[in-house]
Every structure is written in C-alpha cells, then in structure tokens.
Design a protein around this motif. Structure first.
Motif, PDB file in Angstrom:
ATOM      1  N   ALA A  95       3.224  -6.874   6.864  1.00 24.51           N
ATOM      2  CA  ALA A  95       2.101  -7.818   6.907  1.00 24.51           C
ATOM      3  C   ALA A  95       0.870  -7.127   6.337  1.00 24.51           C
ATOM      4  CB  ALA A  95       1.832  -8.265   8.344  1.00 24.51           C
ATOM      5  N   ALA A  96       0.164  -7.822   5.452  1.00 21.57           N
ATOM      6  CA  ALA A  96      -0.979  -7.229   4.764  1.00 21.57           C
ATOM      7  C   ALA A  96      -2.065  -6.757   5.721  1.00 21.57           C
ATOM      8  CB  ALA A  96      -1.561  -8.229   3.768  1.00 21.57           C
ATOM      9  N   ASN A 106     -13.895  -5.679   9.344  1.00 23.00           N
ATOM     10  CA  ASN A 106     -14.290  -7.054   9.659  1.00 23.00           C
ATOM     11  C   ASN A 106     -15.577  -7.473   8.948  1.00 23.00           C
ATOM     12  OD1 ASN A 106     -12.164  -7.724  11.540  1.00 23.00           O
ATOM     13  ND2 ASN A 106     -13.109  -6.276  12.957  1.00 23.00           N
ATOM     14  N   LYS A 107     -16.191  -6.554   8.232  1.00 20.87           N
ATOM     15  CA  LYS A 107     -17.415  -6.859   7.494  1.00 20.87           C
ATOM     16  C   LYS A 107     -17.067  -7.250   6.066  1.00 20.87           C
ATOM     17  CE  LYS A 107     -21.733  -4.821   5.794  1.00 20.87           C
ATOM     18  NZ  LYS A 107     -22.548  -3.573   5.708  1.00 20.87           N
ATOM     19  N   MET A 159      -6.829  -4.469   7.283  1.00 19.14           N
ATOM     20  CA  MET A 159      -7.798  -4.449   8.380  1.00 19.14           C
ATOM     21  C   MET A 159      -7.752  -3.127   9.145  1.00 19.14           C
ATOM     22  SD  MET A 159      -9.051  -7.346   7.730  1.00 19.14           S
ATOM     23  CE  MET A 159     -10.215  -7.523   9.095  1.00 19.14           C
ATOM     24  N   ASN A 160      -7.294  -2.089   8.469  1.00 17.16           N
ATOM     25  CA  ASN A 160      -7.205  -0.755   9.064  1.00 17.16           C
ATOM     26  C   ASN A 160      -8.505  -0.001   8.795  1.00 17.16           C
ATOM     27  OD1 ASN A 160      -6.668   2.015   9.569  1.00 17.16           O
ATOM     28  ND2 ASN A 160      -4.471   1.664   9.278  1.00 17.16           N
ATOM     29  N   MET A 204      -9.486  -9.758   3.251  1.00  9.02           N
ATOM     30  CA  MET A 204      -9.675 -10.318   4.583  1.00  9.02           C
ATOM     31  C   MET A 204      -8.803 -11.539   4.849  1.00  9.02           C
ATOM     32  SD  MET A 204     -13.806  -9.868   5.087  1.00  9.02           S
ATOM     33  CE  MET A 204     -13.690  -9.983   6.887  1.00  9.02           C
ATOM     34  N   ILE A 205      -8.568 -12.335   3.789  1.00 12.10           N
ATOM     35  CA  ILE A 205      -7.746 -13.548   3.930  1.00 12.10           C
ATOM     36  C   ILE A 205      -6.727 -13.554   2.781  1.00 12.10           C
ATOM     37  CG2 ILE A 205      -7.794 -16.034   4.332  1.00 12.10           C
ATOM     38  CD1 ILE A 205     -10.825 -15.860   4.638  1.00 12.10           C
ATOM     39  N   PRO A 206      -5.737 -12.680   2.838  1.00 14.86           N
ATOM     40  CA  PRO A 206      -4.807 -12.555   1.706  1.00 14.86           C
ATOM     41  C   PRO A 206      -3.965 -13.816   1.496  1.00 14.86           C
ATOM     42  CG  PRO A 206      -4.014 -11.308   3.593  1.00 14.86           C
ATOM     43  CD  PRO A 206      -5.398 -11.770   3.946  1.00 14.86           C
TER      44      PRO A 206
END
Length: 244
Positions: A145-146, A160-161, A151-152, A114-116
């Motif tokens: 971009a990661a 987003n969870k 986030m796919n 989520m926050i690479p």
C-alpha cells in the motif's frame, strides 16, 4: 473480435490501425494468437490505466486549487508567466512551455503522494525471500500500500502537511520504491509522461480561461476504489473575459 480477426487475416486492416487490432495480431511464445479473455483483460486495463488515473489526478487538482488560495495563486502566476513570455502569435502550448510548469507539477506530485490514484496492488514473490524478519515463500502474493511509504515521516518529513516544495531539490534523495503513484520496477507505468503532459495541459487551459469555485466547499475525497470527490465535484465556472 472475430470480424476484426478476419479483416486482419485478409489484409484489409493493419495491426497498427488501433489498439484492439494490435492485440489481435499479437502471438505468444508458441506463435499462437492471444486468448479472448487475455485480450479483453488487457483492453479494459488500458482504459482504466490511461483514463481513470489521469481523470482522477485532474479532478484532484481542480479540487485542491479550489480549496487552497495560496497554491492556486502560485499555479496561476506560473501559467500566466508562460503566456507572457510566449513569442509570436502562436497560442498553443509547446513542449518547451510544458517543461516550465515545475511548480504546477510539484502540486500534482504532492497530491499523488497524499492521495495516490493507485493506492495499492499485488506482486508475486519470484523466489524465497525475507523482509523485516518475515519469510515470504516463492509464489506468494505480496500486497503493498502506497501509504506505507508516502506517509512515513522518515521518508517525507511532516507527511500530513501539503508541501509541493518537498519534490524540488529535497535535502535527501527519496529512496527507490518509496514514491509510487506510478508503481515501480519492471511494472512502472508506461503512461507516466503522458499523464504529466495531459494534466499540465488541462490545468494550464483551465486556469487561463476560467475562474471557478466548489458548489460544496466541505466536499471530501472518498475511494471507489480510486480517490473520488465524494459529491462528484460540482463547480461553478465563470469564463475569464481577458484570455491573453
């Protein structure tokens, strides 16, 4: 660097003494020493790759555990169980104990999804290619971009969870080059295992010895360019009385 080169040439210093000496002793395909700018670039890269990324992940772990009581409870229970099962009087972590920290590492993996720490980078096309209808000529720089895969929803359900369990026996394998906190391919980060051990060791000792809370509970994460707590992550720390 010139003094270090002289010491290497005289044999008063070994090329295995430290990283800088090793770089100075390297020779290229023409058996020539590396240029100073190449050595400097690689030395700085090693500092960033071996320090900043790991420090970022550990900061994110402290930030997340401060904000999520359920995740903190599970991490604490896992770490305390490891201590409980420890035999003898040895009070230091062992390699076998680190391998038991499965949930704690799943939390780290989900944070990196989520926050690479490594949000993006460039790659050079080695040949003419086509991707999803776009022609990419040989020699072009390709930017990835990661978040494009992290986030796919087709790769990570409900992206987003925050769900560490998604890395624990997922219903379908995560496609190659879709989870990229350490990059991928030939340029996959050599320090990934070091980062895992460093992070797990730090979190183990932190939850074992301390209780803490955020000074600013509303603190968010920004990028500089790596993810960074927007207020510097000040915390209130209270040592635990019972460290057993």
């Amino acid at each position: 660097m010139n003094i270090r080169r002289e010491e290497l040439a005289k044999g008063t210093l070994s090329s295995t003494n430290d990283m800088l000496s090793g770089l100075l002793a390297l020779r290229d395909e023409n058996h020539q020493p590396l240029a100073d700018d190449i050595i400097t670039d690689n030395f700085i890269l090693l500092f960033v790759a071996s320090h900043d990324t790991s420090a970022t992940l550990m900061s994110l772990m402290i930030w997340k555990l401060s904000r999520d009581p359920e995740v903190y409870k599970k991490v604490l229970e896992e770490q305390m169980e490891i201590i409980k099962q420890r035999e003898g009087t040895e009070d230091r972590l062992t390699w076998a104990e680190i391998q038991k920290m499965k949930y704690t590492w799943r939390v780290a993996q989900e944070l990196m999804r989520m926050i690479p720490p490594l949000f993006d980078t460039f790659r050079q096309a080695l040949k003419d290619t086509n991707f999803q209808g776009y022609d990419i000529p040989k020699g072009w720089q390709v930017y990835w971009a990661a978040c494009g895969t992290h986030m796919n929803n087709e790769i990570f359900k409900n992206p987003n969870k925050f769900d560490p369990s998604r890395f624990d026996n997922p219903p379908k394998p995560i496609p190659s080059f879709s989870y990229l906190p350490f990059g991928g391919g030939l340029h996959y980060c050599l320090g990934n295992e070091f980062a895992r051990v460093e992070t797990l060791t730090t979190i183990h000792n932190f939850v074992k010895m301390c209780e803490w809370s955020q000074v600013n509970p509303e603190e968010t994460i920004t990028r500089q360019p790596m993810p960074y707590p927007s207020m510097g992550l000040p915390i209130k720390i209270k040592p635990k009385c019972n460290l057993s």
